[in-house]
Design an enzyme around this catalytic site. Structure first.
Site, PDB file in Angstrom:
ATOM      1  N   LYS A  25       2.128   3.208 -11.131  1.00 51.52           N
ATOM      2  CA  LYS A  25       0.891   2.513 -10.768  1.00 51.52           C
ATOM      3  C   LYS A  25       0.416   1.585 -11.890  1.00 51.52           C
ATOM      4  CE  LYS A  25       0.229   4.093  -6.576  1.00 51.52           C
ATOM      5  NZ  LYS A  25       0.219   3.190  -5.410  1.00 51.52           N
ATOM      6  N   TYR A  38       3.922   8.969 -11.391  1.00 51.60           N
ATOM      7  CA  TYR A  38       2.965   8.198 -10.566  1.00 51.60           C
ATOM      8  C   TYR A  38       2.136   7.252 -11.445  1.00 51.60           C
ATOM      9  CZ  TYR A  38      -0.780   7.561  -7.044  1.00 51.60           C
ATOM     10  OH  TYR A  38      -1.706   7.044  -6.150  1.00 51.60           O
ATOM     11  N   PRO A  61      -7.991   2.363  -6.242  1.00 48.93           N
ATOM     12  CA  PRO A  61      -8.906   3.343  -5.667  1.00 48.93           C
ATOM     13  C   PRO A  61      -9.022   4.569  -6.569  1.00 48.93           C
ATOM     14  CG  PRO A  61      -7.110   2.777  -4.125  1.00 48.93           C
ATOM     15  CD  PRO A  61      -6.726   2.267  -5.480  1.00 48.93           C
ATOM     16  N   GLY A  62     -10.196   5.175  -6.555  1.00 43.46           N
ATOM     17  CA  GLY A  62     -10.353   6.520  -7.106  1.00 43.46           C
ATOM     18  C   GLY A  62      -9.984   7.506  -6.011  1.00 43.46           C
ATOM     19  N   ILE A  91       3.720   7.306  -2.682  1.00 42.02           N
ATOM     20  CA  ILE A  91       3.957   8.752  -2.576  1.00 42.02           C
ATOM     21  C   ILE A  91       3.606   9.428  -3.902  1.00 42.02           C
ATOM     22  CG2 ILE A  91       5.797   8.593  -0.848  1.00 42.02           C
ATOM     23  CD1 ILE A  91       7.830   8.985  -3.177  1.00 42.02           C
ATOM     24  N   THR A  92       3.444  10.743  -3.845  1.00 41.97           N
ATOM     25  CA  THR A  92       3.309  11.522  -5.085  1.00 41.97           C
ATOM     26  C   THR A  92       4.406  12.595  -5.099  1.00 41.97           C
ATOM     27  OG1 THR A  92       1.734  12.973  -3.967  1.00 41.97           O
ATOM     28  CG2 THR A  92       0.802  11.265  -5.359  1.00 41.97           C
ATOM     29  N   ASN A 114       0.812  -1.228   0.000  1.00 44.49           N
ATOM     30  CA  ASN A 114       0.000   0.000   0.000  1.00 44.49           C
ATOM     31  C   ASN A 114       0.847   1.280   0.000  1.00 44.49           C
ATOM     32  OD1 ASN A 114      -2.489   1.747   0.857  1.00 44.49           O
ATOM     33  ND2 ASN A 114      -0.970   2.060   2.481  1.00 44.49           N
ATOM     34  N   ALA A 115       2.082   1.209   0.488  1.00 50.36           N
ATOM     35  CA  ALA A 115       2.902   2.431   0.616  1.00 50.36           C
ATOM     36  C   ALA A 115       3.010   3.134  -0.733  1.00 50.36           C
ATOM     37  CB  ALA A 115       4.292   2.090   1.136  1.00 50.36           C
TER      38      ALA A 115
HETATM   39  P1  NDP Z   1      -0.840   8.557   2.851  1.00 53.52           P
HETATM   40  O1  NDP Z   1       0.089   9.606   2.320  1.00 53.52           O
HETATM   41  O2  NDP Z   1      -1.990   8.978   3.702  1.00 53.52           O
HETATM   42  O3  NDP Z   1       0.022   7.461   3.670  1.00 53.52           O
HETATM   43  C1  NDP Z   1       1.127   6.887   3.072  1.00 53.52           C
HETATM   44  C2  NDP Z   1       1.697   5.804   3.947  1.00 53.52           C
HETATM   45  O4  NDP Z   1       2.786   5.227   3.209  1.00 53.52           O
HETATM   46  C3  NDP Z   1       2.297   6.315   5.236  1.00 53.52           C
HETATM   47  O5  NDP Z   1       2.125   5.347   6.256  1.00 53.52           O
HETATM   48  C4  NDP Z   1       3.770   6.488   4.907  1.00 53.52           C
HETATM   49  O6  NDP Z   1       4.636   6.374   6.022  1.00 53.52           O
HETATM   50  C5  NDP Z   1       3.973   5.301   3.982  1.00 53.52           C
HETATM   51  N1  NDP Z   1       5.128   5.415   3.108  1.00 53.52           N
HETATM   52  C6  NDP Z   1       5.428   6.384   2.218  1.00 53.52           C
HETATM   53  N2  NDP Z   1       6.623   6.119   1.637  1.00 53.52           N
HETATM   54  C7  NDP Z   1       7.071   4.960   2.179  1.00 53.52           C
HETATM   55  C8  NDP Z   1       8.238   4.180   2.022  1.00 53.52           C
HETATM   56  N3  NDP Z   1       9.212   4.520   1.170  1.00 53.52           N
HETATM   57  N4  NDP Z   1       8.371   3.048   2.767  1.00 53.52           N
HETATM   58  C9  NDP Z   1       7.402   2.682   3.640  1.00 53.52           C
HETATM   59  N5  NDP Z   1       6.282   3.376   3.841  1.00 53.52           N
HETATM   60  C10 NDP Z   1       6.115   4.508   3.119  1.00 53.52           C
HETATM   61  O7  NDP Z   1      -1.312   7.730   1.573  1.00 53.52           O
HETATM   62  P2  NDP Z   1      -2.795   7.293   1.119  1.00 53.52           P
HETATM   63  O8  NDP Z   1      -3.467   6.555   2.205  1.00 53.52           O
HETATM   64  O9  NDP Z   1      -3.465   8.443   0.502  1.00 53.52           O
HETATM   65  O10 NDP Z   1      -2.432   6.258  -0.071  1.00 53.52           O
HETATM   66  C11 NDP Z   1      -2.176   4.877   0.172  1.00 53.52           C
HETATM   67  C12 NDP Z   1      -2.002   4.176  -1.158  1.00 53.52           C
HETATM   68  O11 NDP Z   1      -3.186   4.331  -1.957  1.00 53.52           O
HETATM   69  C13 NDP Z   1      -0.860   4.755  -1.997  1.00 53.52           C
HETATM   70  O12 NDP Z   1      -0.190   3.726  -2.680  1.00 53.52           O
HETATM   71  C14 NDP Z   1      -1.571   5.684  -2.963  1.00 53.52           C
HETATM   72  O13 NDP Z   1      -0.828   5.860  -4.132  1.00 53.52           O
HETATM   73  C15 NDP Z   1      -2.850   4.904  -3.204  1.00 53.52           C
HETATM   74  N6  NDP Z   1      -3.972   5.728  -3.656  1.00 53.52           N
HETATM   75  C16 NDP Z   1      -4.470   6.751  -2.881  1.00 53.52           C
HETATM   76  C17 NDP Z   1      -5.538   7.488  -3.305  1.00 53.52           C
HETATM   77  C18 NDP Z   1      -6.156   8.579  -2.479  1.00 53.52           C
HETATM   78  O14 NDP Z   1      -7.119   9.210  -2.938  1.00 53.52           O
HETATM   79  N7  NDP Z   1      -5.680   8.840  -1.273  1.00 53.52           N
HETATM   80  C19 NDP Z   1      -6.147   7.253  -4.631  1.00 53.52           C
HETATM   81  C20 NDP Z   1      -5.565   6.140  -5.347  1.00 53.52           C
HETATM   82  C21 NDP Z   1      -4.511   5.430  -4.863  1.00 53.52           C
HETATM   83  P3  NDP Z   1       4.959   7.683   6.955  1.00 53.52           P
HETATM   84  O15 NDP Z   1       3.706   7.923   7.749  1.00 53.52           O
HETATM   85  O16 NDP Z   1       6.116   7.257   7.786  1.00 53.52           O
HETATM   86  O17 NDP Z   1       5.253   8.810   6.002  1.00 53.52           O
END
Ligand code: NDP
Length: 240
Positions: free
Chosen positions: A151, A147, A177-178, A85-86, A82-83
Site C-alpha cells: 500500500k 500489506y 481509507p481508515g 487482499i490481506t 480498488n482490488a
Molecule cells: P473486500 O474484501 O470487501 O472486497 C475485495 C474485492 O476485491 C472483491 O470484489 C474481490 O473479488 C476483489 N479482488 C480481490 N482480489 C482480486 C484480484 N486478484 N483480482 C481482481 N479482484 C480481486 O475489500 P474491501 O472493500 O474491504 O477493500 C477494498 C480496498 O480498500 C482494498 O484495496 C483494501 O486494501 C482497501 N482498504 C480497505 C479498508 C477497510 O477497512 N475495509 C481500509 C483501508 C483500505 P471477489 O469478490 O471475486 O473475491
C-alpha cells in the site's frame, strides 16, 4: 456519451459503493472481480452494473479483460484500482506465499491494470487513475509487513505517475481509507472492533460511501488540478 469507469474489486465492500456512486454520478461503470461469482451476480442484479472476472495479479488477464470491457462499453476514461487482499501474519511467521500474494495483487495489480490503459489515455489526452491505498500503507501495521509495503508502494506509484500523466491530461491520485465498515471489519469480534473504534477520534468506523464520494470527486472535471495527491479518510486516526 458518458465516460466509462472501470473499478477493480468492484462487486463487494468499498468497490461496490464506488461503482454505485460512479453510476449515480452519470458514468458508465464496469466492475471487475476475482472469483466470487455469487457476490458478482447479486451485485449486477441489485445495481444493473456489468461485471467482468479476472485477476489483477495476472498481467495477460488484465490486458484481455480490459479489451473485453472496452469492446462492450468503449474506451476506459477512469480506472479505480480498488482490488485488494490481506494475508496477515507477524513477520517471523509470514510465508513467502503470503508476501507474494499480497504484493502481486495490491501492488503489481495496480501496475498490471494501469499499464495497458496508459497509452490510450495519453492518446485521448484524458484519464483518471485513482488508487485505493490504506491508512496502513501510511503508518505501517503489526502483522501487515506485506500489506503495508504494497500500500505504501501504491502511494509512490501514484506520485511518480502523476508527474508523467500531467501533460497528457491524466491525473493520478490515491485515497487512503481508515477502518471502514465492510464485511471484513464487521466480521472481527466485537471486542476487537470496539478497540479499533477507540483509536478513531470521530468515534466510529467509516462508511464505504464516504470513500466512494472521495473517488467521485477525484474522477470529476472539478478535480483537474488535483494530481499526485492522497485523500486521507480515516476519522482522524492518523495524520500525515
Ligand atoms: P473486500 O474484501 O470487501 O472486497 C475485495 C474485492 O476485491 C472483491 O470484489 C474481490 O473479488 C476483489 N479482488 C480481490 N482480489 C482480486 C484480484 N486478484 N483480482 C481482481 N479482484 C480481486 O475489500 P474491501 O472493500 O474491504 O477493500 C477494498 C480496498 O480498500 C482494498 O484495496 C483494501 O486494501 C482497501 N482498504 C480497505 C479498508 C477497510 O477497512 N475495509 C481500509 C483501508 C483500505 P471477489 O469478490 O471475486 O473475491
Amino acid at each position: 456519451m458518458s465516460k466509462v469507469a472501470l473499478v477493480t474489486g468492484g462487486t463487494r465492500g468499498i468497490g461496490a459503493s464506488i461503482c454505485l456512486a460512479m453510476k449515480n454520478a452519470g458514468y458508465t461503470v464496469a466492475a471487475n472481480f476475482a472469483g466470487n461469482e455469487e457476490a458478482a451476480a447479486r451485485f449486477t442484479e441489485e445495481t444493473g452494473i456489468k461485471t467482468f472476472k479476472w485477476s489483477v495479479a495476472d498481467y495477460d488477464a488484465c490486458v484481455a479483460g480490459i479489451a473485453q470491457v472496452e469492446a462492450d462499453l468503449g474506451p476506459i476514461d477512469i480506472l479505480v484500482n480498488n482490488a485488494g487482499i490481506t494475508r496477515d501474519a507477524p513477520f517471523h511467521k509470514m510465508t513467502r506465499d503470503q508476501w507474494k500474494e499480497v504484493i502481486d495483487t495490491n501492488l503489481s495489480g495496480v501496475f498490471n491494470m494501469t499499464h495497458p490503459l496508459w497509452s490510450g489515455m495519453r492518446e485521448r489526452k484524458f484519464g483518471r487513475i485513482i488508487n485505493i491505498s490504506s491508512i496502513n500503507g501510511q503508518k505501517g501495521q503489526f502483522a501487515q509487513a506485506n500489506y503495508s509495503a504494497a500500500k505504501a508502494g501504491d502511494l509512490g506509484f501514484t506520485k511518480a505517475l502523476a508527474q508523467e500523466g500531467a501533460r497528457a491530461g491524466i491525473t493520478v491520485n490515491a485515497v487512503c481509507p481508515g477502518y471502514i465498515a465492510t464485511e471484513m471489519v464487521m466480521a472481527v469480534p466485537e471486542k476487537v472492533r470496539e478497540s479499533i473504534i477507540g483509536q478513531i477520534p470521530v468515534g466510529r468506523l467509516g462508511e464505504p460511501e464516504e470513500i466512494a464520494r472521495c473517488v467521485v470527486f477525484l474522477a470529476s472535471d472539478d478535480a483537474g488540478f488535483v494530481t499526485g495527491s492522497t485523500i486521507t479518510a480515516n476519522g482522524g486516526q492518523y495524520f500525515i
